[in-house]
Design a protein around this motif. Structure first.
Motif, short mmCIF file in Angstrom:
data_model
loop_
_atom_site.label_atom_id
_atom_site.label_comp_id
_atom_site.label_asym_id
_atom_site.label_seq_id
_atom_site.Cartn_x
_atom_site.Cartn_y
_atom_site.Cartn_z
N MET A 145 11.41 1.52 -26.89
CA MET A 145 10.68 2.06 -25.76
C MET A 145 11.00 3.54 -25.65
SD MET A 145 11.20 -0.92 -22.90
CE MET A 145 12.95 -0.90 -23.11
N ARG A 146 9.97 4.30 -25.30
CA ARG A 146 10.16 5.73 -25.05
C ARG A 146 10.06 5.96 -23.54
NH1 ARG A 146 6.55 5.73 -29.33
NH2 ARG A 146 4.83 6.10 -27.91
N PHE A 147 11.03 6.67 -22.99
CA PHE A 147 11.08 6.99 -21.57
C PHE A 147 10.77 8.48 -21.42
CE2 PHE A 147 13.47 3.18 -22.02
CZ PHE A 147 13.43 2.52 -20.80
N SER A 148 9.73 8.80 -20.67
CA SER A 148 9.37 10.20 -20.40
C SER A 148 9.38 10.40 -18.89
CB SER A 148 7.99 10.53 -20.94
OG SER A 148 7.91 10.25 -22.32
N GLU A 149 10.27 11.26 -18.40
CA GLU A 149 10.32 11.50 -16.96
C GLU A 149 9.09 12.28 -16.52
OE1 GLU A 149 13.59 12.30 -13.49
OE2 GLU A 149 14.03 13.04 -15.51
N THR A 150 8.52 11.90 -15.39
CA THR A 150 7.37 12.60 -14.83
C THR A 150 7.89 13.85 -14.10
OG1 THR A 150 7.38 11.55 -12.65
CG2 THR A 150 6.27 10.35 -14.46
N PRO A 151 6.99 14.67 -13.58
CA PRO A 151 7.44 15.83 -12.79
C PRO A 151 8.17 15.45 -11.50
CG PRO A 151 5.17 16.12 -13.50
CD PRO A 151 5.55 14.71 -13.84
N LEU A 152 8.12 14.17 -11.11
CA LEU A 152 8.82 13.71 -9.91
C LEU A 152 10.06 12.94 -10.35
CD1 LEU A 152 5.74 12.48 -7.85
CD2 LEU A 152 6.77 14.76 -7.91
N ALA A 153 11.23 13.48 -10.04
CA ALA A 153 12.50 12.91 -10.51
C ALA A 153 12.61 11.43 -10.19
CB ALA A 153 13.67 13.67 -9.89
N SER B 269 -3.02 1.41 -24.29
CA SER B 269 -1.75 2.11 -24.53
C SER B 269 -0.54 1.23 -24.25
CB SER B 269 -1.65 3.38 -23.68
OG SER B 269 -1.39 3.04 -22.33
N ARG B 270 -0.72 0.27 -23.34
CA ARG B 270 0.36 -0.63 -22.92
C ARG B 270 1.51 0.10 -22.25
NH1 ARG B 270 -1.86 -2.66 -27.53
NH2 ARG B 270 -2.72 -4.74 -27.29
N ALA B 271 1.33 1.36 -21.89
CA ALA B 271 2.36 2.13 -21.19
C ALA B 271 2.49 1.63 -19.76
CB ALA B 271 2.03 3.62 -21.21
N ALA B 272 3.66 1.87 -19.17
CA ALA B 272 3.91 1.47 -17.78
C ALA B 272 4.46 2.67 -17.03
CB ALA B 272 4.90 0.32 -17.74
N LEU B 273 4.27 2.67 -15.72
CA LEU B 273 4.83 3.70 -14.86
C LEU B 273 5.92 3.06 -14.01
CD1 LEU B 273 4.63 6.68 -14.00
CD2 LEU B 273 3.07 5.93 -12.19
N TYR B 274 7.12 3.64 -14.06
CA TYR B 274 8.23 3.18 -13.22
C TYR B 274 8.21 4.01 -11.95
CZ TYR B 274 12.89 1.70 -11.81
OH TYR B 274 13.95 1.16 -11.12
N VAL B 275 8.04 3.34 -10.81
CA VAL B 275 7.92 3.99 -9.51
C VAL B 275 9.18 3.66 -8.71
CG1 VAL B 275 6.51 4.21 -7.44
CG2 VAL B 275 5.41 3.62 -9.63
N PRO B 276 10.04 4.65 -8.43
CA PRO B 276 11.28 4.36 -7.73
C PRO B 276 11.11 4.18 -6.22
CG PRO B 276 11.21 6.67 -8.37
CD PRO B 276 9.95 6.03 -8.88
#
Length: 186
Positions: free
Chosen positions: A1-9, A107-114
């Motif tokens: 898995m590749r983890f790419s941080e968004t502009p929101l920490a 793409s099967r990508a997911a967004l992790y929302v804290p």
């Protein structure tokens, strides 16, 4: 898995790394140790599906107040969305900033929302299905939301007249000092 941080920490785009063979492929979508290495909770206790028959359906912007705040992992299993998150954390340097992330089944990508973020999406095609995995069960009395068209947020949605629920249309507009309670968000 590749983890790419968004502009929101704390919010990450997570992309599977498929291992292909003549049958198709195999890919991990959740790995507790890999998530922990990025400071993310992968102890998902509930999963839900949202099916949306028509393009232009907008759901959100939703969140749960503490002590029921939840981390979410959002993945499209059919169709496509523009996923939008808003940082609501009182001490965050990106408070009230938003990020929009296209997600689609291909793409099967997911967004992790804290925790401490509001979340919503608009469907880009008919018959779109979204899978949510949450670290905290849904608690009806803890649910709240922000207006999708709040001028204070100025979110750039790709649609002007979405299909909305009555409750999503009724969220109040933000005012200065809104949600300043430090106990509402971790």
């Amino acid at each position: 898995m590749r983890f790419s941080e968004t502009p929101l920490a704390g919010a990450f785009l997570i992309e599977p790394e498929p291992i292909a063979d003549p049958r198709g492929f195999f890919a991990r979508t959740v790995d507790r140790e890999a998530f922990a290495a990025h400071g993310l909770d992968a102890d998902f206790v509930q999963a839900s599906v949202s099916f949306n028959a028509r393009a232009g359906t907008l759901r959100g912007l939703h969140f749960q107040r503490a002590p029921h705040a939840e981390d979410k992992l959002v993945r499209v299993t059919a169709g496509a969305i523009l996923d939008v998150i808003v940082d609501m954390r009182p001490r965050s340097p990106t408070r009230w900033r938003w990020h929009a992330q296209p997600l689609d089944a291909a793409s099967r990508a997911a967004l992790y929302v804290p925790k401490g973020f509001a979340h919503g999406f608009v469907t880009l095609v008919d018959e779109t299905e979204i899978l949510y995995q949450m670290t905290t069960p849904y608690v009806p009395g803890a649910g709240a939301g922000l207006r999708w068209d709040d001028p204070m947020l100025a979110i750039e949605w790709p649609i002007r007249t979405p299909i909305l629920s009555e409750s999503d249309e009724a969220w109040p507009l933000l005012v200065p000092g809104a949600f300043d309670d430090e106990d509402a968000f971790p």
